[in-house]
Design a protein around this motif. Structure first.
Motif, short mmCIF file in Angstrom:
data_model
loop_
_atom_site.label_atom_id
_atom_site.label_comp_id
_atom_site.label_asym_id
_atom_site.label_seq_id
_atom_site.Cartn_x
_atom_site.Cartn_y
_atom_site.Cartn_z
N THR A 1 -4.13 5.31 1.25
CA THR A 1 -4.13 6.24 2.38
C THR A 1 -5.42 7.07 2.48
OG1 THR A 1 -3.17 8.00 1.05
CG2 THR A 1 -1.63 6.53 2.20
N THR B 1 -6.47 3.01 -8.80
CA THR B 1 -5.14 3.46 -8.36
C THR B 1 -4.30 2.27 -7.90
OG1 THR B 1 -5.98 3.99 -6.17
CG2 THR B 1 -5.97 5.78 -7.76
N ASP C 1 -10.99 -0.67 -0.68
CA ASP C 1 -9.67 -1.28 -0.51
C ASP C 1 -9.85 -2.68 0.04
OD1 ASP C 1 -6.62 0.15 -0.48
OD2 ASP C 1 -6.80 -1.85 0.45
N ALA D 1 -4.54 -7.41 -5.96
CA ALA D 1 -4.82 -8.77 -5.52
C ALA D 1 -6.09 -9.26 -6.22
CB ALA D 1 -5.05 -8.76 -4.00
N GLN E 1 -7.71 -4.43 1.78
CA GLN E 1 -7.06 -4.70 3.07
C GLN E 1 -7.82 -3.94 4.17
OE1 GLN E 1 -2.61 -5.00 3.05
NE2 GLN E 1 -2.79 -3.70 1.23
N SER F 1 0.85 -1.19 0.00
CA SER F 1 0.00 0.00 0.00
C SER F 1 0.89 1.24 0.00
CB SER F 1 -0.95 0.03 1.21
OG SER F 1 -1.98 0.97 0.96
N GLY G 1 -12.03 -4.92 -4.87
CA GLY G 1 -12.51 -3.90 -5.78
C GLY G 1 -13.12 -4.47 -7.06
N GLY H 1 -8.86 1.01 -4.76
CA GLY H 1 -7.56 1.16 -4.12
C GLY H 1 -7.55 2.43 -3.27
C1 LIG Z 1 -1.17 2.54 -4.62
S1 LIG Z 1 -2.30 2.17 -3.35
C2 LIG Z 1 -3.60 3.32 -3.67
C3 LIG Z 1 -3.24 4.75 -3.42
C4 LIG Z 1 -4.40 5.57 -2.93
N1 LIG Z 1 -5.36 5.88 -3.94
C5 LIG Z 1 -3.96 6.80 -2.16
O1 LIG Z 1 -4.42 7.90 -2.46
O2 LIG Z 1 -3.21 6.66 -1.22
C6 LIG Z 1 -3.05 0.66 -3.89
C7 LIG Z 1 -4.08 0.09 -2.96
O3 LIG Z 1 -4.84 -0.86 -3.70
C8 LIG Z 1 -5.29 -1.85 -2.78
N2 LIG Z 1 -5.71 -3.05 -3.53
C9 LIG Z 1 -4.95 -4.06 -4.04
N3 LIG Z 1 -5.74 -4.98 -4.65
C10 LIG Z 1 -7.01 -4.54 -4.50
C11 LIG Z 1 -8.27 -5.06 -4.90
N4 LIG Z 1 -8.37 -6.22 -5.56
N5 LIG Z 1 -9.38 -4.35 -4.56
C12 LIG Z 1 -9.29 -3.18 -3.87
N6 LIG Z 1 -8.13 -2.66 -3.46
C13 LIG Z 1 -7.00 -3.32 -3.78
C14 LIG Z 1 -4.11 -2.07 -1.87
O4 LIG Z 1 -4.53 -2.62 -0.64
C15 LIG Z 1 -3.53 -0.66 -1.78
O5 LIG Z 1 -3.94 -0.03 -0.59
#
Ligand SMILES: C[S@@+](CC[C@H](N)C(=O)[O-])C[C@H]1O[C@@H](n2cnc3c(N)ncnc32)[C@H](O)[C@@H]1O
Length: 379
Positions: A109, A171, A127, A239, A129, A79, A155, A106
């Protein structure tokens, strides 16, 4: 500098100079939304290690135009807060505006959701997690953001309770687009997503041909979904089914400890190397033409490689047009890479934004995704 408003102003200057931040309402959002509130549990800084809010340098690093990793799993980033210039570009590309309903995949934060909320959008962010989602929700509350909420879940399913959406912003790096998002998007709505291509996650704009506005009887299979290139980018991988592989996908990036050592070297063809984003334009084209293209470390850097089946050889294309090849078929790989370079040059070095692909259903049969099929240059 320790003064958050001054640091935000400095970030705005950087993003405006970068060219991706132009809209007055989004400039105001970057100038007022406190990124540090969304980093309250700290982040991993490349130079200074893990930084917490009380540490020297925390605030300064929080307002750099960098992606900031907030969570590692087994040493792997799971993340982060994305790079602000990329957030600005994606929000502007989507045309997120006051009164729009936006689905974000996603939450991370929560900072990106807060920026979109600050321009007046109503944001639902998902998200996978639970701990990450809980922190994002707490940060949105702490920052006083009322028009954004966080949902926990994969998601892939979107967030049907908030549909229909005017926009979808993804994202996290995905290999394809969920049919659920298309079903939850208003007719004529838009989506931007970093979709895997040749070992990268360039940002693509996904759209559907205008219909009659009624629900489509052929859900989820439909033949009116398109992707256009927007810009080169890298994102952490999603994921679940959003990260599924499919038969014509490029090989997974090589993350070997040591670089592949070349046995064939074709000299540079340009004195002036194609710089960062232009190199991504070249890389995208190579990936559009050749399914062997991916990302791999190769003698002095990581870049675009035509990878052989051993994953230990192939040909790397460097930013100055040099080709480095290795493995049992090094000569032939070097030749193929040269042909692809010639083709890109002969076509006038097209940028990512010149490419379009039809999206077709693939991925896991029980949870399919739309993936780009054939890339073609739009004239
Ligand atoms: C790069 S971060 C997103 C940044 C965010 N938009 C921000 O402003 O901080 C990617 C996020 O996607 C989430 N993620 C990964 N696979 C996912 C899924 N299948 N569905 C939803 N969220 C997912 C991760 O847990 C992670 O927190």
């Amino acid at each position: 500098m320790t003064d958050a408003p001054a640091l935000r102003a400095r970030l705005v200057d950087v993003l405006r100079a970068d060219g991706g931040l132009t809209r007055a309402d989004l400039i105001h959002a970057f100038a007022t939304v406190p990124r540090e509130v969304f980093l309250a549990d700290g982040f991993h800084d490349r130079e200074q290690g893990f930084l917490r809010p009380d540490d020297d340098g925390f605030l300064d690093a929080a307002y750099r135009n960098d992606a900031l990793v907030t969570k590692l799993d087994d040493g792997r980033p799971v993340s982060s807060s994305s790079q602000p210039s990329l957030m600005a570009l994606m929000i502007e590309e989507l045309g997120v505006a006051a009164g729009m309903r936006v689905l974000e995949i996603g939450a991370g934060t929560g900072y990106n959701a807060a920026l979109m909320a600050a321009v007046g959008a109503d944001v639902t962010s998902v998200d996978v997690q639970p701990d990450v989602a809980a922190r994002a929700a707490a940060a949105l509350t702490a920052a006083g953001v009322g028009n954004a909420r966080v949902r926990v879940g994969d998601g892939y399913l979107g967030a049907p309770e908030g549909a229909p959406y005017d926009r979808v912003i993804v994202t996290v790096g995905i290999t394809g687009v969920s049919p659920h998002w298309l079903a939850q998007l208003r007719p004529g709505g838009l989506m931007v997503a970093p979709i895997a291509h040749a070992g990268n996650n360039p940002v693509l704009r996904v759209w559907t041909e205008p219909g009659d506005g009624r629900a489509r009887p052929d859900w989820p299979a439909r033949d009116d979904v398109w992707a256009d290139g927007v810009c080169g980018a890298g994102f952490m991988a999603a994921a679940g089914p959003l990260g599924a592989s499919y038969p014509w996908a490029h090989p997974a990036p090589v993350r070997a400890d040591g670089p592949i050592v070349p046995t064939v070297r074709v000299p540079p063809r340009w004195r002036q190397p194609v710089d960062g984003l232009r190199y991504h334009d070249l890389w995208f084209a190579v990936g559009a033409w050749d399914r062997r293209a991916t990302s791999a470390p190769f003698d002095g850097g990581t870049g675009c490689v035509l990878l052989d089946e051993t994953r230990g050889g192939g040909a790397a294309i460097q930013a100055d047009g040099a080709i480095l090849a290795a493995g049992a078929h090094a000569e032939s790989y070097a030749g193929d890479a040269g042909i692809l370079l010639d083709r890109w040059v002969d076509l006038g070095t097209p940028g990512i934004e010149r490419w379009r692909a039809a999206m077709v259903l693939s991925g896991e049969p029980e949870a399919p995704i739309y993936v780009p099929r054939e890339w073609a240059l739009v004239v």
